[in-house]
Design a protein around this motif. Structure first.
Motif, PDB file in Angstrom:
ATOM      1  N   ILE A 289       0.838  -1.209   0.000  1.00 26.27           N
ATOM      2  CA  ILE A 289       0.000   0.000   0.000  1.00 26.27           C
ATOM      3  C   ILE A 289       0.871   1.257   0.000  1.00 26.27           C
ATOM      4  N   ILE A 290       1.930   1.279   0.782  1.00 19.28           N
ATOM      5  CA  ILE A 290       2.792   2.464   0.813  1.00 19.28           C
ATOM      6  C   ILE A 290       3.445   2.678  -0.550  1.00 19.28           C
ATOM      7  N   VAL A 291       3.914   1.616  -1.184  1.00 22.31           N
ATOM      8  CA  VAL A 291       4.469   1.746  -2.534  1.00 22.31           C
ATOM      9  C   VAL A 291       3.387   2.250  -3.483  1.00 22.31           C
ATOM     10  N   GLY A 292       2.215   1.662  -3.412  1.00 20.10           N
ATOM     11  CA  GLY A 292       1.127   2.060  -4.304  1.00 20.10           C
ATOM     12  C   GLY A 292       0.711   3.507  -4.129  1.00 20.10           C
ATOM     13  N   LEU A 293       0.678   3.988  -2.899  1.00 16.82           N
ATOM     14  CA  LEU A 293       0.288   5.378  -2.659  1.00 16.82           C
ATOM     15  C   LEU A 293       1.269   6.367  -3.269  1.00 16.82           C
ATOM     16  N   SER A 294       2.516   5.933  -3.456  1.00 18.78           N
ATOM     17  CA  SER A 294       3.537   6.830  -3.996  1.00 18.78           C
ATOM     18  C   SER A 294       3.658   6.777  -5.516  1.00 18.78           C
TER      19      SER A 294
ATOM     20  N   ALA B 177       1.257   8.155   2.900  1.00 16.09           N
ATOM     21  CA  ALA B 177       2.677   7.986   2.593  1.00 16.09           C
ATOM     22  C   ALA B 177       3.318   9.317   2.267  1.00 16.09           C
ATOM     23  N   GLU B 178       4.595   9.393   2.585  1.00 12.52           N
ATOM     24  CA  GLU B 178       5.432  10.494   2.144  1.00 12.52           C
ATOM     25  C   GLU B 178       6.775   9.899   1.754  1.00 12.52           C
ATOM     26  N   SER B 179       7.417  10.527   0.790  1.00 11.95           N
ATOM     27  CA  SER B 179       8.673   9.988   0.264  1.00 11.95           C
ATOM     28  C   SER B 179       9.666  11.110   0.022  1.00 11.95           C
ATOM     29  N   THR B 180      10.935  10.797   0.246  1.00 11.71           N
ATOM     30  CA  THR B 180      12.026  11.737  -0.004  1.00 11.71           C
ATOM     31  C   THR B 180      13.012  11.101  -0.977  1.00 11.71           C
ATOM     32  N   ILE B 181      13.381  11.868  -1.999  1.00 12.29           N
ATOM     33  CA  ILE B 181      14.403  11.404  -2.930  1.00 12.29           C
ATOM     34  C   ILE B 181      15.737  11.519  -2.213  1.00 12.29           C
ATOM     35  N   ILE B 182      16.474  10.411  -2.104  1.00 12.79           N
ATOM     36  CA  ILE B 182      17.741  10.474  -1.372  1.00 12.79           C
ATOM     37  C   ILE B 182      18.958  10.362  -2.286  1.00 12.79           C
TER      38      ILE B 182
ATOM     39  N   GLU C  90      13.311   7.139  -0.138  1.00 15.35           N
ATOM     40  CA  GLU C  90      12.932   6.646   1.187  1.00 15.35           C
ATOM     41  C   GLU C  90      11.481   7.008   1.404  1.00 15.35           C
ATOM     42  N   SER C  91      10.655   6.007   1.692  1.00  9.30           N
ATOM     43  CA  SER C  91       9.224   6.243   1.929  1.00  9.30           C
ATOM     44  C   SER C  91       8.884   5.935   3.371  1.00  9.30           C
ATOM     45  N   ARG C  92       7.918   6.676   3.870  1.00  4.16           N
ATOM     46  CA  ARG C  92       7.406   6.484   5.212  1.00  4.16           C
ATOM     47  C   ARG C  92       5.900   6.292   5.121  1.00  4.16           C
ATOM     48  N   GLY C  93       5.414   5.279   5.827  1.00  5.95           N
ATOM     49  CA  GLY C  93       3.980   5.054   5.941  1.00  5.95           C
ATOM     50  C   GLY C  93       3.511   5.579   7.269  1.00  5.95           C
ATOM     51  N   LEU C  94       2.414   6.335   7.244  1.00  2.00           N
ATOM     52  CA  LEU C  94       1.865   6.916   8.473  1.00  2.00           C
ATOM     53  C   LEU C  94       0.414   6.480   8.623  1.00  2.00           C
ATOM     54  N   ASN C  95      -0.018   6.325   9.857  1.00  2.42           N
ATOM     55  CA  ASN C  95      -1.433   6.019  10.081  1.00  2.42           C
ATOM     56  C   ASN C  95      -2.236   7.311  10.210  1.00  2.42           C
ATOM     57  N   GLN C  96      -3.513   7.173  10.483  1.00  2.00           N
ATOM     58  CA  GLN C  96      -4.419   8.323  10.539  1.00  2.00           C
ATOM     59  C   GLN C  96      -4.087   9.295  11.671  1.00  2.00           C
ATOM     60  N   ARG C  97      -3.264   8.877  12.615  1.00  2.56           N
ATOM     61  CA  ARG C  97      -2.840   9.767  13.709  1.00  2.56           C
ATOM     62  C   ARG C  97      -1.485  10.418  13.412  1.00  2.56           C
ATOM     63  N   GLY C  98      -0.947  10.157  12.207  1.00  3.71           N
ATOM     64  CA  GLY C  98       0.343  10.726  11.831  1.00  3.71           C
ATOM     65  C   GLY C  98       1.537   9.969  12.385  1.00  3.71           C
ATOM     66  N   GLU C  99       1.301   8.795  12.967  1.00  5.57           N
ATOM     67  CA  GLU C  99       2.381   7.982  13.522  1.00  5.57           C
ATOM     68  C   GLU C  99       3.035   7.177  12.398  1.00  5.57           C
TER      69      GLU C  99
END
Length: 153
Positions: A75-80, A111-116, A128-137
């Motif tokens: 899902i995180i890959v797909g969201l990006s 998801a949020e991603s940064t080009i490294i 680098e991608s980060r997956g976050l839940n609905q609380r921003g964790e």
């Protein structure tokens, strides 16, 4: 007879638009349902009771079933994809995948991603991608490298 003409669709980014340091906050979120998790668990043959057995999961530290990890990654890959890799020619590797916090049925992932890094010699981009839940964790971090197309004239 219907003839379809395929044109270039803006989905993903080309190599020249993926600059190191640029961070994308991907627009869409995805709420994971029990059906999503059960189907993915069965398709991937990951039938550990913490994913499919509510009575067993109730006796664990989280007291409920956990979403199977590869589904969270997918899902995180797909969201990006719309912002980053949707136009990629191929994915070369996934690395440093960390499940930082649990994901449960009903959680919404963002998801949020940064080009490294970029390698102009090979047209590769490392993200680098980060997956976050609905609380921003943060629930997941990972890196992936893919081959990005060059901008056409």
């Amino acid at each position: 007879m219907i003839c379809m003409r395929f044109s270039t669709i803006s989905y993903g980014a080309d190599f020249d638009n993926l600059e190191p340091g640029h961070t994308f906050r991907h627009d869409l979120g995805r709420t994971i349902t029990e059906a999503d998790d059960t189907l993915f668990s069965l398709m991937s043959m990951n039938q550990h009771p913490v994913h499919v057995d509510a009575a067993f999961a109730a006796s664990t530290q989280h007291a409920q079933r956990l979403v199977v990890g590869p589904l969270v990654i997918a899902i995180i890959v797909g969201l990006s994809q719309a912002d980053l890799g949707g136009a990629s020619l191929r994915v070369l590797e996934y690395e440093d995948v960390k499940h930082v916090a649990p994901v449960f049925h009903g959680d919404t992932l963002y998801a949020e991603s940064t080009i490294i890094a970029r390698d102009p010699a090979a047209d590769t981009v490392t993200v680098e991608s980060r997956g976050l839940n609905q609380r921003g964790e943060i629930v997941l971090t990972m890196r992936r490298k893919f081959v990005a197309p060059r901008r056409t004239a």
